[in-house]
Design a protein around this motif. Structure first.
Motif, mmCIF file in Angstrom:
data_model
loop_
_atom_site.group_PDB
_atom_site.id
_atom_site.type_symbol
_atom_site.label_atom_id
_atom_site.label_comp_id
_atom_site.label_asym_id
_atom_site.label_seq_id
_atom_site.Cartn_x
_atom_site.Cartn_y
_atom_site.Cartn_z
ATOM 1 N N ASP A 140 2.736 121.806 147.241
ATOM 2 C CA ASP A 140 1.432 121.157 147.439
ATOM 3 C C ASP A 140 0.350 121.826 146.600
ATOM 4 O OD1 ASP A 140 2.557 119.396 149.220
ATOM 5 O OD2 ASP A 140 1.963 120.520 151.017
ATOM 6 N N GLU A 141 0.404 123.146 146.519
ATOM 7 C CA GLU A 141 -0.584 123.873 145.718
ATOM 8 C C GLU A 141 -0.374 123.589 144.223
ATOM 9 O OE1 GLU A 141 0.206 127.806 147.073
ATOM 10 O OE2 GLU A 141 -1.156 127.640 148.780
ATOM 11 N N THR A 154 -11.303 115.030 139.773
ATOM 12 C CA THR A 154 -12.203 115.560 140.807
ATOM 13 C C THR A 154 -11.394 115.732 142.089
ATOM 14 O OG1 THR A 154 -12.832 113.369 141.610
ATOM 15 C CG2 THR A 154 -14.154 114.313 139.789
ATOM 16 N N TYR A 155 -11.990 116.406 143.052
ATOM 17 C CA TYR A 155 -11.299 116.584 144.335
ATOM 18 C C TYR A 155 -11.004 115.225 144.959
ATOM 19 C CZ TYR A 155 -12.518 121.599 144.367
ATOM 20 O OH TYR A 155 -12.643 122.929 144.089
ATOM 21 N N GLN A 156 -11.982 114.337 144.880
ATOM 22 C CA GLN A 156 -11.807 112.998 145.463
ATOM 23 C C GLN A 156 -10.647 112.266 144.772
ATOM 24 O OE1 GLN A 156 -15.115 110.371 144.832
ATOM 25 N NE2 GLN A 156 -14.428 108.915 146.415
ATOM 26 N N GLN A 157 -10.608 112.310 143.427
ATOM 27 C CA GLN A 157 -9.535 111.623 142.687
ATOM 28 C C GLN A 157 -8.170 112.245 142.986
ATOM 29 O OE1 GLN A 157 -11.278 112.307 138.828
ATOM 30 N NE2 GLN A 157 -12.029 110.177 138.664
ATOM 31 N N GLY A 167 -11.080 117.310 151.521
ATOM 32 C CA GLY A 167 -11.145 118.670 152.070
ATOM 33 C C GLY A 167 -9.805 119.390 151.947
ATOM 34 N N THR A 168 -8.709 118.637 152.119
ATOM 35 C CA THR A 168 -7.375 119.236 151.988
ATOM 36 C C THR A 168 -7.155 119.692 150.557
ATOM 37 O OG1 THR A 168 -6.548 117.799 153.739
ATOM 38 C CG2 THR A 168 -4.904 118.819 152.317
ATOM 39 N N ARG A 172 -6.397 123.569 149.547
ATOM 40 C CA ARG A 172 -5.171 123.894 148.799
ATOM 41 C C ARG A 172 -5.523 124.573 147.476
ATOM 42 N NH1 ARG A 172 -1.535 118.375 149.506
ATOM 43 N NH2 ARG A 172 -1.124 118.638 151.751
ATOM 44 N N LEU A 173 -6.550 124.081 146.822
ATOM 45 C CA LEU A 173 -6.954 124.662 145.545
ATOM 46 C C LEU A 173 -7.493 126.078 145.749
ATOM 47 C CD1 LEU A 173 -7.162 124.193 142.512
ATOM 48 C CD2 LEU A 173 -9.429 123.240 142.874
#
Length: 196
Positions: A140-141, A154-157, A167-168, A172-173
């Motif tokens: 996952d990371e 982006t985080y959203q994308q 948020g996940t 993770r990042l």
């Protein structure tokens, strides 16, 4: 008109008798060397003379109804006449080809691709090292690092691509960055001044 000469049983057949069917091969064997040498003397190239000789006998076969013999019954003068025309056509075609090539613009210089090859090899080396380091992270990371840090999402994308909330992706990042800092090899101090 010259008197007809009788042929003996061991005399070779006249050239005109060799213009039909399989006997044409005998005509070829009889005169090919002379035709080939004539073509070479006109073209100054053994391979071009070979090609011309083939064309001469192809033309002779095609025009066999128009064959002319000399007083001795030989077709060699007629074959050499065909050879003269064939070599003239080949020389004309060669001149046209050379003229056409001369009219073409000079090719642009090709850039040296050595720098590009070296850069590609360096990129591959760095990417293998990065993937080796990333392989120590969880799956996952790895996915989040690949999408956000390497592909620029982006985080959203990235969340949309992975089917997880934004948020996940951020958490993770954050974990991946912390682990990568811990895993990153320390810079080498070789050659550093004393007291560093």
């Amino acid at each position: 008109m010259p008197p007809l000469q009788s042929r003996g049983p061991d005399d070779p057949p006249p050239d005109l008798d060799l213009m039909e069917g399989p006997a044409f091969g005998d005509l070829f064997r009889r005169h090919a060397r002379a035709v080939y040498n004539h073509c070479f003397r006109r073209l100054a190239s053994w391979s071009a003379a070979e090609d011309a000789t083939s064309i001469v006998f192809l033309e002779a076969w095609r025009r066999r109804r128009d064959a002319l013999t000399d007083a001795g019954g030989s077709l060699l003068p007629w074959l050499l006449g065909i050879a003269t025309n064939v070599t003239r056509n080949q020389q004309r075609a060669a001149r046209r080809y050379a003229t056409a090539l001369y009219r073409l613009p000079e090719p642009a210089g090709e850039p040296d691709h050595a720098d590009d090859v070296a850069a590609r090899l360096d990129d591959e080396r760095r990417m293998r090292a990065a993937l080796e380091l990333l392989s120590r992270l969880g799956r996952d990371e790895q996915d989040v690092v690949a999408l956000v840090l390497l592909s620029g999402l982006t985080y959203q994308q990235a969340g949309l691509a992975l089917g997880v909330p934004e948020g996940t992706v951020a958490s993770r990042l954050g974990r991946a960055r912390a682990r990568l800092r811990a895993l990153r090899p320390a810079p080498s101090l070789k050659g550093a001044p004393d007291g560093a």
